[in-house]
Design a protein around this motif. Structure first.
Motif, PDB file in Angstrom:
ATOM      1  N   THR A  77       1.241  -0.918   0.169  1.00 36.18           N
ATOM      2  CA  THR A  77      -0.268   0.069  -0.236  1.00 36.18           C
ATOM      3  C   THR A  77       0.575   0.877  -0.105  1.00 36.18           C
ATOM      4  OG1 THR A  77      -0.311   0.267   2.438  1.00 36.18           O
ATOM      5  CG2 THR A  77      -1.946  -1.238   1.253  1.00 36.18           C
ATOM      6  N   GLY A  78       1.974   1.106   0.187  1.00 34.47           N
ATOM      7  CA  GLY A  78       2.737   2.646   0.786  1.00 34.47           C
ATOM      8  C   GLY A  78       2.772   2.793   2.144  1.00 34.47           C
ATOM      9  N   ALA A  79       1.965   2.375   2.441  1.00 36.61           N
ATOM     10  CA  ALA A  79       1.160   3.159   3.953  1.00 36.61           C
ATOM     11  C   ALA A  79       2.363   3.163   4.953  1.00 36.61           C
ATOM     12  CB  ALA A  79      -0.496   2.790   4.546  1.00 36.61           C
ATOM     13  N   SER A  80       2.971   4.609   5.726  1.00 34.24           N
ATOM     14  CA  SER A  80       3.620   4.135   6.554  1.00 34.24           C
ATOM     15  C   SER A  80       2.320   3.209   8.319  1.00 34.24           C
ATOM     16  CB  SER A  80       3.970   5.907   7.562  1.00 34.24           C
ATOM     17  OG  SER A  80       2.238   5.979   7.757  1.00 34.24           O
ATOM     18  N   PRO A  81       3.556   3.015   8.934  1.00 29.46           N
ATOM     19  CA  PRO A  81       3.351   1.861   9.707  1.00 29.46           C
ATOM     20  C   PRO A  81       2.487   2.619  10.903  1.00 29.46           C
ATOM     21  CG  PRO A  81       5.355   2.818  10.261  1.00 29.46           C
ATOM     22  CD  PRO A  81       4.839   3.355   8.974  1.00 29.46           C
ATOM     23  N   TYR A  82       2.671   3.974  11.433  1.00 30.37           N
ATOM     24  CA  TYR A  82       1.629   4.200  12.928  1.00 30.37           C
ATOM     25  C   TYR A  82       0.961   5.400  12.277  1.00 30.37           C
ATOM     26  CZ  TYR A  82       5.224   1.209  15.075  1.00 30.37           C
ATOM     27  OH  TYR A  82       6.096   0.321  15.387  1.00 30.37           O
ATOM     28  N   VAL A  83      -0.053   5.028  13.702  1.00 29.77           N
ATOM     29  CA  VAL A  83      -1.182   6.358  13.541  1.00 29.77           C
ATOM     30  C   VAL A  83      -0.869   7.042  14.319  1.00 29.77           C
ATOM     31  CG1 VAL A  83      -3.878   6.367  14.320  1.00 29.77           C
ATOM     32  CG2 VAL A  83      -3.005   3.734  13.038  1.00 29.77           C
ATOM     33  N   GLY A 120       6.457   4.209  26.378  1.00 31.06           N
ATOM     34  CA  GLY A 120       7.041   5.268  25.558  1.00 31.06           C
ATOM     35  C   GLY A 120       6.260   5.497  25.548  1.00 31.06           C
ATOM     36  N   ASN A 121       4.443   5.264  25.148  1.00 28.01           N
ATOM     37  CA  ASN A 121       3.500   6.096  25.062  1.00 28.01           C
ATOM     38  C   ASN A 121       2.659   6.978  25.524  1.00 28.01           C
ATOM     39  OD1 ASN A 121       2.013   6.595  22.413  1.00 28.01           O
ATOM     40  ND2 ASN A 121       0.902   5.237  22.652  1.00 28.01           N
ATOM     41  N   TYR A 122       2.174   8.260  25.324  1.00 29.17           N
ATOM     42  CA  TYR A 122       2.040   9.099  26.419  1.00 29.17           C
ATOM     43  C   TYR A 122       0.442   9.467  25.670  1.00 29.17           C
ATOM     44  CZ  TYR A 122       4.072  12.475  23.372  1.00 29.17           C
ATOM     45  OH  TYR A 122       4.346  12.722  22.275  1.00 29.17           O
ATOM     46  N   ILE A 123      -0.464  10.547  26.507  1.00 27.27           N
ATOM     47  CA  ILE A 123      -1.922  10.532  26.358  1.00 27.27           C
ATOM     48  C   ILE A 123      -1.289  12.481  25.879  1.00 27.27           C
ATOM     49  CG2 ILE A 123      -3.524  12.182  26.569  1.00 27.27           C
ATOM     50  CD1 ILE A 123      -3.650   9.002  26.594  1.00 27.27           C
ATOM     51  N   PHE A 155       8.041   3.740  16.106  1.00 26.64           N
ATOM     52  CA  PHE A 155       7.272   4.075  17.348  1.00 26.64           C
ATOM     53  C   PHE A 155       8.233   4.626  18.618  1.00 26.64           C
ATOM     54  CE2 PHE A 155       6.745   2.790  21.326  1.00 26.64           C
ATOM     55  CZ  PHE A 155       5.204   3.316  21.594  1.00 26.64           C
ATOM     56  N   GLU A 156       9.709   4.332  17.886  1.00 23.57           N
ATOM     57  CA  GLU A 156      10.392   4.823  19.044  1.00 23.57           C
ATOM     58  C   GLU A 156      10.671   6.614  18.220  1.00 23.57           C
ATOM     59  OE1 GLU A 156      10.878   0.869  19.869  1.00 23.57           O
ATOM     60  OE2 GLU A 156      11.290   1.714  17.418  1.00 23.57           O
ATOM     61  N   TYR A 157      11.020   6.823  16.682  1.00 27.32           N
ATOM     62  CA  TYR A 157      10.647   8.191  16.254  1.00 27.32           C
ATOM     63  C   TYR A 157       9.328   9.287  17.369  1.00 27.32           C
ATOM     64  CZ  TYR A 157       9.498  12.166  13.406  1.00 27.32           C
ATOM     65  OH  TYR A 157       9.758  13.140  12.805  1.00 27.32           O
ATOM     66  N   TYR A 158       8.155   8.455  17.027  1.00 32.58           N
ATOM     67  CA  TYR A 158       7.223   8.968  17.491  1.00 32.58           C
ATOM     68  C   TYR A 158       7.252  10.070  18.416  1.00 32.58           C
ATOM     69  CZ  TYR A 158       5.167   8.415  12.968  1.00 32.58           C
ATOM     70  OH  TYR A 158       4.369   8.939  11.344  1.00 32.58           O
ATOM     71  N   VAL A 159       7.083   8.837  19.596  1.00 35.74           N
ATOM     72  CA  VAL A 159       6.903   8.659  20.852  1.00 35.74           C
ATOM     73  C   VAL A 159       8.619  10.168  21.463  1.00 35.74           C
ATOM     74  CG1 VAL A 159       5.465   7.297  21.951  1.00 35.74           C
ATOM     75  CG2 VAL A 159       8.310   6.534  21.880  1.00 35.74           C
TER      76      VAL A 159
END
Length: 402
Positions: free
Chosen positions: A228-234, A299-302, A372-376
């Protein structure tokens, strides 16, 4: 003038209360309080020094203040004056279509709504020149082989983010510019709908119902799904931009009495997306995560801007009747709870009388590893107007409930 004195004066003007206004006097009008704080910080004014997101900051403030002036007519002059100031600053940078298309992401188009509102349909006012340049920049914007718009200079990459700026402006310009022929109007509206659809088709995860940040039409990016070419994270804020884009574009189509064939596919997407957003709310806090569907992963957060965007979308979706009646009570409850969470957790009452706003992540780009590590791991910004303006809009929807 020292800040406390200035803010006391501004509070009296905006809230109609004494300079020693208490929290109780303002508690049901956090939208106005945050607006006065944004004004005091002179946010949403383009200077040319704020980076690629500066145009989005200006356009977002313009949209938020326009909504505020409509609901609070007694204070409208203050907000309208600031919208003009912000829009005028944008004319200094967004009046050359070819430069606009190359120098700014699609977010630049968020300035188009105010430019249209502040100018006649013809003429040489700076606002009209900017509106026309922004519209022409859509034509000049690079596209992939499927005719999907590039978000910025990154080759063949399309982001959810840009739809908040593209959808409403493209629609409003098309439906309110008399020079358009019927065939040109139909083609532009069809293209607008198509841009929503191609992102949906590439980035939607059928198991969760959520959309990831964007896609690479060539499937060459390190993060691109080979099919699909999609990136992996929402990413929460990118999904928030897209959700608000659907909602605000549908509203314009309704107001301008556009043929239903343009509204229907957008409404269907909004009604399909909102249940997935609701399903992924954090049950403990009532907010939404930086990576929406990763829950309590370490590592995730609101995140405060996405939470505000979803609060706004839920409440406004109910108010305008764009959600099924059976979903309305849940949407209203969650939207209201989210705004309260933001007020209690992320709003900071400063000593000078302003409201600060915390918990908003910096810009996240697919020009990265997109892990994931990049986003958080991206910085959390204090007083990012991308968060505070979203909070203003969410608070305004709560205030509309009475």
């Amino acid at each position: 003038m020292r800040a406390p004195t200035y803010m006391a004066t501004l509070a009296a003007a905006l809230f109609g209360v004494p300079a020693t206004a208490t929290e109780d006097a303002c508690k049901t009008r956090y939208s106005k309080w945050m607006a006065s704080s944004i004004i005091s910080r002179e946010q949403g004014i383009m200077t040319g020094e704020g980076g690629a997101s500066e145009a989005l900051q200006a356009g977002f403030v313009q949209k938020a203040f326009t909504a505020l002036s409509t609901y609070y007519p007694k204070s409208a002059a203050t907000y309208e004056q600031y919208v003009r100031k912000s829009a005028l600053s944008a004319t200094q940078f967004l009046s050359n279509a070819s430069n606009d298309a190359l120098s700014y992401p699609m977010d630049r188009l968020s300035n188009g709504n105010a430019a249209l509102a502040l100018s006649p349909t013809k003429g040489t006012s700076p606002y009209r020149i900017t509106a026309e340049a922004l519209r022409q920049s859509i034509t000049l914007n690079r596209r992939n082989a499927e005719n999907g718009l590039w978000y910025f200079v990154y080759p063949y990459w399309s982001y959810l983010d840009g739809m908040y700026s593209l959808g409403p402006f493209y629609t409003l310009y098309t439906l309110t510019t008399p020079s358009n022929s019927s065939s040109a109007t139909a083609a532009a509206l069809a293209d607008m709908v198509y841009q929503f659809e191609i992102l949906w088709d590439h980035t939607r995860n059928v198991s969760t119902g959520l959309l990831t940040h964007g896609y690479d039409a060539l499937r060459d990016a390190v993060w691109a799904d080979p099919k699909t070419g999609a990136s992996p994270y929402v990413w929460g804020r990118s999904l928030g931009w897209y959700t608000m884009a659907l909602l605000d574009t549908i509203e314009i189509l309704d107001k301008e009495e556009a043929p239903s064939k343009y509204k229907t596919p957008l409404l269907e997407k909004f009604q399909a997306l909102i249940p997935a957003v609701i399903k992924n709310v954090d049950p403990n806090t009532g907010g939404w995560w930086q990576i929406v569907d990763q829950g309590e992963r370490e590592g995730n957060y609101i995140e405060s801007s996405a939470t505000a965007m979803f609060s706004y979308s839920l409440l406004k979706g109910v108010r305008l009747g764009y959600l099924p009646s059976k979903l309305a009570p849940t949407a209203t409850k969650l939207g209201t709870q989210a705004q309260k969470l933001l007020t209690d957790t992320f709003v900071v009452k400063e000593a000078d009388g302003t409201l600060g706003y915390n918990g908003t992540v910096a810009v996240c780009s697919l020009n990265s590893t997109a892990t994931f590590e990049y986003y958080v791991g991206q910085p959390i910004l204090y007083n990012s107007v991308l968060g505070s303006a979203a909070y203003l809009l969410a608070s305004l929807e709560v205030e509309r409930l009475g």
